[in-house]
Scaffold this active site. Structure first.
Site, short mmCIF file in Angstrom:
data_model
loop_
_atom_site.label_atom_id
_atom_site.label_comp_id
_atom_site.label_asym_id
_atom_site.label_seq_id
_atom_site.Cartn_x
_atom_site.Cartn_y
_atom_site.Cartn_z
N ALA A 521 0.82 -1.21 0.00
CA ALA A 521 0.00 0.00 0.00
C ALA A 521 0.85 1.26 0.00
O ALA A 521 0.55 2.22 -0.71
CB ALA A 521 -0.94 -0.01 1.21
N GLU A 713 1.35 -7.67 7.85
CA GLU A 713 2.11 -8.68 8.58
C GLU A 713 2.24 -8.35 10.06
O GLU A 713 2.57 -9.22 10.87
CB GLU A 713 3.49 -8.85 7.94
#
Length: 754
Positions: A521, A713
């Site tokens: 992103a 993550e």
């Protein structure tokens, strides 16, 4: 190359006049997915009826193929071709590059008689239907000269060596600091081999248009796949058009291509018709990469007040015999806690197993399972609260390199998480809380994951209807890329979301690095912002230079964009009217982002904290996660809905890693024991109690022009350790060999007389 100071200027994402940035916007492609009209690679409709390919895997882990009998397979109904290493079309030697700037070299399929892991594709059948191809694949007869597989990681630990090009990192003198510490902890944890288990298996569809190959595949990174396929086929890179528009999960396991792509393209060229190839679920377990097992030794030396004086985490892990991938389970710790004497490093064992590779939060997911439990054990030894111990070891600057943190809100994550979760009700002594038959406990852990920005490009177009089209060779693996790019475009050009079209997953679009490493992103979005700013400028100059526009002769820099209208003071017109009149063919511009040349002056991470409550059944050893909370600081949030989905998904993954997920190797055959989703245990809905993730307000102006960071993550970092710590608080049993299954827990419960 820019400086981070160039990013410290206003832009539409920061201003957020329309309020689209941070809003919980529904997925751009959601309606297509829930109605089954978003075509994944295997579902794309080719220009003519496809043939179907099926791969045949080796039934040995190491050795050579000594015989190939395909007569029955070739004679089976509908069979179009049968290949082995004896007759597969010639391909360049593995790793070679005809074009020196290719981002991936040749990856030939069925390249030799050598078998290097169980399940390796060694034969290939194509037929007119999938059923005929599957049936014929069972008729392929292969004989082997098998060798004894070297697959026992635990027995090979003493033979481990340093990974290629790496060395241990020591700050101060660890041995002396540890020896002089009044409080010491020296324990070892182990984590198992894990499989990605994406909902969509790896699959490819290819056909040829003259000398050009069109390939649809499920891959996280577009350009390396395009380049690698071209090198393998021995054609120019521009002669491969690779598309990967919808991906049903990746988690790092689709960060590279596999033989499905190579074989579909080779067979389509040989047959002159489209060919589809997909891994079966069983083939996915061996034929694609996995997270390798680890053994981690953690040593902590502290003063009586809890401040660390010496700190070490050393990791042993494994990879395939001809590989070098290393699960860097020690690296994350280098930026987490302060200590003057520090030692971290890795050791690597090479085995006759399938290739190891990155899996969601590579390094952190495994490494926090040890360190964050070790911190709890140290806290108990010192009589300190685990949250307080972590706060006392908060570093003022990066403890390894002395760089200032760009933003660091770990302490706030810890304090707010503790308050919201009700941590003050936790009883430090284990086994003190019961709820019926259940022993109840609380645990927590800190989370950290690095932040990255990579080079990327993007193009923006506006047409005569005022529609903005975003084009980028980015991918969406379920993380929300389509949606955040649409939000950035709509906010930057001041148009409704319904007036934005997003096209990604195509090798012919401006390149982006793809999805992975929690950089997607930030990287793709920053390039999109740059393209949007360039289009704003072009539109403003068009309007102020057009005698027919109410904005004529004004200052382009003063033009505003909102609700599909461009305005200058009290003069305005719709964007569509301007383009229709002054540029009926539309406008197209490109933008790009590159890491700032001075970005390395700061240590840039994402942070979080996990708080978990579990119930433990002392009779059965069953563990139930009753509730869990994560508090995270990850820069400006682009989409509250998709970001929260990513964070809670990571937390659920951590629960699975703590309680059930893992695979074992059968030493007789070198194969993985669990080969499908019936035996490989991942959490399901009934396994998860109340779960929530909170994102703190944060803008990191050293990260990128939008001040955002990744979250994909971070949620998986530390989550499993929080579960393990809660189990200990519930029943007083420490299990350092993950997953914490009932049999392991029961032995400890029995030993305690529970």
């Amino acid at each position: 190359m820019s400086s981070v100071s160039d990013w410290d200027v206003p832009n539409p994402v920061k201003d957020n006049r329309s309020g689209l940035i941070g809003k919980g916007v529904d997925r751009y492609e959601g309606p297509l997915k829930v109605t089954g009209t978003a075509p994944y690679a295997y579902e794309v409709q080719p220009p003519s009826p496809p043939a179907y390919g099926v791969m045949v895997g080796a039934s040995i882990a190491t050795g050579r193929i000594t015989g190939v009998d395909v007569a029955e397979a070739e004679a089976a109904p509908g069979v179009l071709l049968v290949w082995s290493h004896l007759n597969v079309p010639a391909q360049p030697v593995r790793g070679t590059k005809a074009h020196p700037r290719s981002t991936q070299g040749s990856k030939p399929a069925l390249e030799s008689d050598r078998v290097t892991y169980w399940g390796q594709p060694v034969a290939f059948v194509v037929a007119d239907t999938l059923e005929n191809a599957v049936a014929a694949s069972h008729l392929v007869k292969l004989s082997y000269a098998a060798e004894t597989p070297d697959v026992d990681f635990a027995k090979r630990l003493a033979d481990a060596g340093q990974p290629p090009g790496e060395q241990d990192v020591e700050i101060g003198n660890f041995d002396d600091g540890f020896a002089a510490s009044p409080a010491k902890l020296d324990e070892t944890w182990s984590t198992p081999l894990q499989n990605h288990c994406q909902m969509e298996p790896c699959a490819s569809l290819a056909w040829w248009e003259g000398e050009r190959c069109i390939a649809h595949t499920s891959i996280q990174m577009v350009k390396p796949a395009q380049h690698g396929l071209a090198e393998t086929l021995g054609i120019d890179r521009d002669a491969v058009h690779l598309l990967t528009r919808y991906i049903g999960g990746g988690f790092g396991g689709k960060g590279q291509t596999y033989d499905d792509l190579t074989l579909s393209a080779l067979a389509a060229r040989a047959l002159g018709r489209p060919v589809k190839v997909a891994f079966t679920r069983q083939q996915m377990m061996h034929g694609t990469v996995h997270r390798p097992a680890t053994v981690q030794r953690v040593r902590l030396g502290a003063e009586k007040d809890g401040r660390l004086n010496a700190f070490s985490i050393m990791t042993w892990t494994h990879c395939q015999k001809d590989g070098s991938f290393t699960e860097h389970a020690s690296n994350f710790a280098r930026a987490l806690y302060a200590a003057p004497n520090r030692l971290t490093g890795h050791r690597l064992v090479k085995l006759d197993l399938p290739h190891a590779g990155p899996m969601r939060a590579p390094g952190e997911a495994s490494g926090t399972m040890s360190l964050e439990c070790a911190m709890d054990e140290l806290a108990e030894q010192l009589g300190l609260d685990p949250v307080e111990l972590r706060i006392r070891n908060e570093p003022p600057v990066d403890p390894e390199n002395g760089r200032p943190f760009s933003q660091r809100q770990l302490v706030r994550c810890l304090k707010e998480g503790a308050q919201l979760f009700g941590w003050d009700r936790r009883l430090p002594r284990p086994g003190q809380v019961r709820d019926g038959r259940w022993l109840v406990g609380m645990g927590m852990a800190a989370a950290i994951r690095g932040n990255f920005l990579l080079p990327a490009k993007c193009s923006f177009s506006v047409d005569a209807e005022g529609t903005i089209t975003v084009r980028q060779g980015m991918t969406d693996i379920g993380t929300g890329t389509y949606t955040v790019l649409a939000q950035i475009a709509a906010e930057t050009l001041g148009v409704p979301l319904g007036k934005v079209v997003v096209e990604i997953g195509d090798s012919e679009l401006p390149p982006a690095p793809g999805s992975g490493g929690q950089f997607g992103a930030a990287t793709a979005g920053s390039a999109a912002l740059a393209a949007g700013m360039n289009l704003r400028k072009a539109i403003a100059e068009l309007a102020t230079g057009d005698p027919g526009s109410p904005l004529h002769a004004g200052d382009p820099a003063a033009v505003t964009f909102q609700d599909g209208v461009i305005a200058l003071e009290n003069r305005s017109e719709t964007l569509a009217d301007l383009i229709r009149r002054a540029a009926p063919e539309g406008l197209t511009v490109e933008g790009e982002i590159r890491p700032a040349q001075d970005s390395q002056k700061w240590s840039t991470q994402t942070y979080g904290s996990h708080f978990c409550e579990v119930g433990v059944d002392p009779v059965t050893g069953e563990v139930r996660v009753r509730r869990m909370l994560g508090v995270f600081a990850a820069g400006r949030i682009l989409n509250a809905k998709t970001a929260k989905s990513q964070l809670t998904g990571g937390m659920i993954w951590g629960i699975g890693s703590a309680l059930g997920e893992g695979n074992a190797v059968d030493p007789r055959y070198g194969s993985l024991i669990n080969q499908d989703l019936a035996s490989y245990l991942v959490p399901v809905q009934a396994d998860i109690g109340d779960l929530d993730a909170i994102m703190l307000d944060e803008v990191d102006d050293k990260a990128n022009p939008m001040g955002i960071k990744g979250v994909g993550e971070l949620g998986n970092s530390g989550a499993g350790a929080a579960v393990a710590n809660a189990i200990y608080n519930a029943c007083g049993v420490r299990v350092r060999d993950y997953p914490i299954t009932p049999d392991k827990l029961l032995s400890g419960l029995i030993a305690k007389g529970l």
